[in-house]
Enzyme design. Sequence first.
Site, PDB file in Angstrom:
ATOM      1  N   LYS A   1      -1.792  -1.386  -3.802  1.00  0.00           N
ATOM      2  CA  LYS A   1      -2.764  -0.300  -3.793  1.00  0.00           C
ATOM      3  C   LYS A   1      -1.995   1.001  -3.773  1.00  0.00           C
ATOM      4  O   LYS A   1      -1.221   1.253  -2.847  1.00  0.00           O
ATOM      5  CB  LYS A   1      -3.644  -0.395  -2.541  1.00  0.00           C
ATOM      6  CG  LYS A   1      -4.629   0.763  -2.468  1.00  0.00           C
ATOM      7  CD  LYS A   1      -5.185   0.988  -1.089  1.00  0.00           C
ATOM      8  CE  LYS A   1      -5.843   2.359  -1.080  1.00  0.00           C
ATOM      9  NZ  LYS A   1      -6.285   2.745   0.271  1.00  0.00           N
TER      10      LYS A   1
ATOM     11  N   TYR B   1       0.864  -1.180   0.000  1.00  0.00           N
ATOM     12  CA  TYR B   1       0.000   0.000   0.000  1.00  0.00           C
ATOM     13  C   TYR B   1       0.907   1.239   0.000  1.00  0.00           C
ATOM     14  O   TYR B   1       1.667   1.461   0.940  1.00  0.00           O
ATOM     15  CB  TYR B   1      -0.870  -0.093   1.261  1.00  0.00           C
ATOM     16  CG  TYR B   1      -1.827   1.014   1.588  1.00  0.00           C
ATOM     17  CD1 TYR B   1      -2.122   2.057   0.710  1.00  0.00           C
ATOM     18  CD2 TYR B   1      -2.490   1.008   2.830  1.00  0.00           C
ATOM     19  CE1 TYR B   1      -3.038   3.046   1.064  1.00  0.00           C
ATOM     20  CE2 TYR B   1      -3.402   1.991   3.175  1.00  0.00           C
ATOM     21  CZ  TYR B   1      -3.664   3.011   2.290  1.00  0.00           C
ATOM     22  OH  TYR B   1      -4.558   3.991   2.643  1.00  0.00           O
TER      23      TYR B   1
END
Lengths: 305, 305, 305, 305
Positions: free
Chosen positions: C168, C140
């Site tokens: 992400k 992330y």
Amino acid sequence: MTTHLPQPLRGVVPPMITPLADEYNLDLPGLKKLIEHVLAGGVHGLFLLGTTGEGPSLSYELKYEMVKKSCEIIAGRVPVLVGITDTSFAESIRLAEHAAACGADAVVLAPPYYFPAGQAELLEYFEHLAPKLPLPLFLYNMPSMTKVTIDVETLRKASEIDNIVGFKDSGGNMIKYHEYIVAMQDKPDFSMLIGPEELLGESVLFGGHGGVAGGANIKPRLFVDMYEAAVAGDLDKIKKLQKEIFVLRKLYSCGQYSSTFIKGVKCSLNCMGICSDFMAEPFRAFRQSERNKIETLLREIKLLD
Amino acid sequence: MTTHLPQPLRGVVPPMITPLADEYNLDLPGLKKLIEHVLAGGVHGLFLLGTTGEGPSLSYELKYEMVKKSCEIIAGRVPVLVGITDTSFAESIRLAEHAAACGADAVVLAPPYYFPAGQAELLEYFEHLAPKLPLPLFLYNMPSMTKVTIDVETLRKASEIDNIVGFKDSGGNMIKYHEYIVAMQDKPDFSMLIGPEELLGESVLFGGHGGVAGGANIKPRLFVDMYEAAVAGDLDKIKKLQKEIFVLRKLYSCGQYSSTFIKGVKCSLNCMGICSDFMAEPFRAFRQSERNKIETLLREIKLLD
Amino acid sequence: MTTHLPQPLRGVVPPMITPLADEYNLDLPGLKKLIEHVLAGGVHGLFLLGTTGEGPSLSYELKYEMVKKSCEIIAGRVPVLVGITDTSFAESIRLAEHAAACGADAVVLAPPYYFPAGQAELLEYFEHLAPKLPLPLFLYNMPSMTKVTIDVETLRKASEIDNIVGFKDSGGNMIKYHEYIVAMQDKPDFSMLIGPEELLGESVLFGGHGGVAGGANIKPRLFVDMYEAAVAGDLDKIKKLQKEIFVLRKLYSCGQYSSTFIKGVKCSLNCMGICSDFMAEPFRAFRQSERNKIETLLREIKLLD
Amino acid sequence: MTTHLPQPLRGVVPPMITPLADEYNLDLPGLKKLIEHVLAGGVHGLFLLGTTGEGPSLSYELKYEMVKKSCEIIAGRVPVLVGITDTSFAESIRLAEHAAACGADAVVLAPPYYFPAGQAELLEYFEHLAPKLPLPLFLYNMPSMTKVTIDVETLRKASEIDNIVGFKDSGGNMIKYHEYIVAMQDKPDFSMLIGPEELLGESVLFGGHGGVAGGANIKPRLFVDMYEAAVAGDLDKIKKLQKEIFVLRKLYSCGQYSSTFIKGVKCSLNCMGICSDFMAEPFRAFRQSERNKIETLLREIKLLD
């Protein structure tokens, strides 16, 4: 007619504001009053066309006029330093030549401020530029405007270049200033000046040679006193003067943008009857509400009746 | 002799590099070759003296010469936009007047890049400047160099000023670009151009009018194709061209400083036999090791045998 | 009871807010309503304890409770991803074990957010951590919170580590997102999700697999529609939905600090009768004046009568 | 068993590193040696679980153990301050309660470091938290890690909250430190400590009460000497000690990431035979090449034979 430039240059060298009648003309009577006001405070030099002098905002015609007229008025009473920072190499040289012709004593240069250069690029740039200048050069660290910090190692190497004689650090980072001082300690003739007036006292206590205090436009004696107290190691006086400096700087926070410092200095000088507060584009003089705050503060510190 | 400037200006408007023989002179044969090379790619305009054109690094004499010669060579075949970004108000106007006299079609201006202005200050500055310009004005958002972002609301208000006809966003922030597009959607004649070539496709898909792709100096047709594919909504072609753009941009990362982009473009053009790779101070052309990388990459993409 | 985690995970995976009764307790009825509300919009997964979920602000007890209850309510209807980002290595592992025990399908981890790690340090950290996790790991990128960007090369190398299955990107930089996409194009099973909802459409058009749109807490169907339009390449629909997304996001700018996004989402859900708007420290729910703005906006977009 | 906490707390309060045997266990013999080593230098307090103590990287179990064991070893010889900075409100309180139970004298708290809070939010957070703490609280300004600066006005207001007794400024900005000092000058019992050891001398000269010098882990007497010289106003001694401090800090620049400071301190202590140099994730102890540099430097300053 020129002064001998001391090596190192020591003391307080105010970055003079540029009094403007309008976008295209100097406020010449104001310029005369301002120079006499500042010299009367006992300063050790004057720095023209720096950040406080709105150097980058002025047309070349105005810059040239400002240098010429200021040198005439100062008439060798103190050394004159002229800011030649420019994004164009040729224009820096041209302005330096003009400064020399007018009788200035040194030039001051920050990194070109559009494209941020790497340290190796910066050093090569200094190496190319310095030999082309007719006057001794002070390097000027001003990362908040130029986006580039002159690293300790870069300063160290640049100080080996002929014609580079000093450094003005306006980075505001005292840890780094100590690093510069340590790096240059074996070159006692290389002038080490600090920008922020709040750090003048301690920088001199730790081995610096003086400072380029913007507030000295308004109250030059205060900074000369601080410089002398620091040289003398008079800690009580230093603490007392530091408090006064922190009162004076309230004048700089009357506006809301980063331009508030210069606007505050110019507005103060205008309220004190010294010169115009006209600002070069993209800025404008304080409006009445900020001016009222300035007047109140000036009264508190007895600079206005 | 001037072209009619379309409203809005659409398509690919390369920010032309400035071919230099040395610090003080244009590489004039190179300039001619470069202009023909780029026009042959079908571009919709040319932008002189921008960031890629090293505008801020050139002396005024060189800037004026560059505008004059380029306008002569282009001879009205496409609209010419001239960068007039300057820290001095008077110099911006003077250059705009010169551009008009040379037959340019519009001027382009980023915020003054020494003192960072607040949004209200910026808007007043645009209001003061625009009426003094003899040519239509494009605003130019370039925060990595100017330290200032033109906010959505500032753009919105500035677009109400007579004579401001378009916007070039080189902020590289697509979320903000969408905000600009949304804010300007009721002014379909106001030209919305994007800077980074990597975002040309998607910006046009979402309503932008085109882009100022630096890589179009090297391979203009690629960006014209991308623009046309985006206008046509041809997603397969867009994806294919996007991959090519991401191969081309390897040319920009052969050096180690932020100057690597312009150095890479100039070195590529030099390897391709188009023009000199001389860089204005404070930069220098790539040395042999970087040049070798450039040559290898150019061969891979068939721009060099 | 667990869902099979698709490879790659595609679609809209909302970062669920954490409904709180007070600093120490979940709003359990609110949590149920929220999950049903979001699932009814057709989303493809749910992400718990992310930034929008105020993960870092919750006590461990609350985090554990949130994971347990959510997994029970979701009951395998969609894959559940659990944020385990932590400054402590041991606590990340412990939370991942709890998530696995509760039936979650994957965990999500941003760089430790106190000390900023260098890229080599980061990669070693991922190498040490991933094998100790009982669930597949999504990396992330969230530089605005962690101060560290996961570089393209670091992602590339990390994707070679067993057990790391997706990424992400909440960096908000589309140029970089294209670079990630290019770097990962030969690993079609590695899930590439984008954070900012404003970029969902274009990221999918250019090869991304979906997004983690915070606004999907409020209006999940809008983002599912956008995802599907992008997969189908329906440009007219994409442009129409993009406009709706830019109306929805007005809900996020009613407050003045960077917390305004989460406050806006929670306040909207509370106005819509779904769950409490209590914020974990150091934040507090919108007061009445901001709430009034939210209600007005919700009425305009028909989410409130 | 607890010491009385002086008001203000004055002197040198080293931010102790956390000696680790491995990711999950203290190096207990090392901890004992380290505490005796530091106390032997005459320090005026000890600060556990700060930035230098890798506080945020440790599991709660380890944090609790570190506080317990350290308090037992210190046994009331100097005041003990415990860092309770956390992104979770509940965990900060829980750790403060544990610290009180172990006999610590005060706690230290920087802003929550994931979500950056606005100043008004920060002040409310302090207002909510302070009354729930069983020990006096020092606020801790550490913007390089927390992304948030505690503004002068926020400090001023926070100092009115019962139970908040001091401030540690690790912002590294001496201009701001002077502003803090000016703002707090009418509260002589409110302890004003500075973080960076390079600024210890001047901060005390200008009215600060002492510092939290990381280098005091290695050479505590040097900083105690500096503190005493500054209290005595012995400028010659200050300048001499400042030079020694700038030699010592070479130990902190042997690595290439921002973790180099803590790695350097731990490696030095390990070379000196005091404790393990194991680093908590995401970091790792210096490898041999950096260790060689550390050993050479330690020999130069006679800390190693």
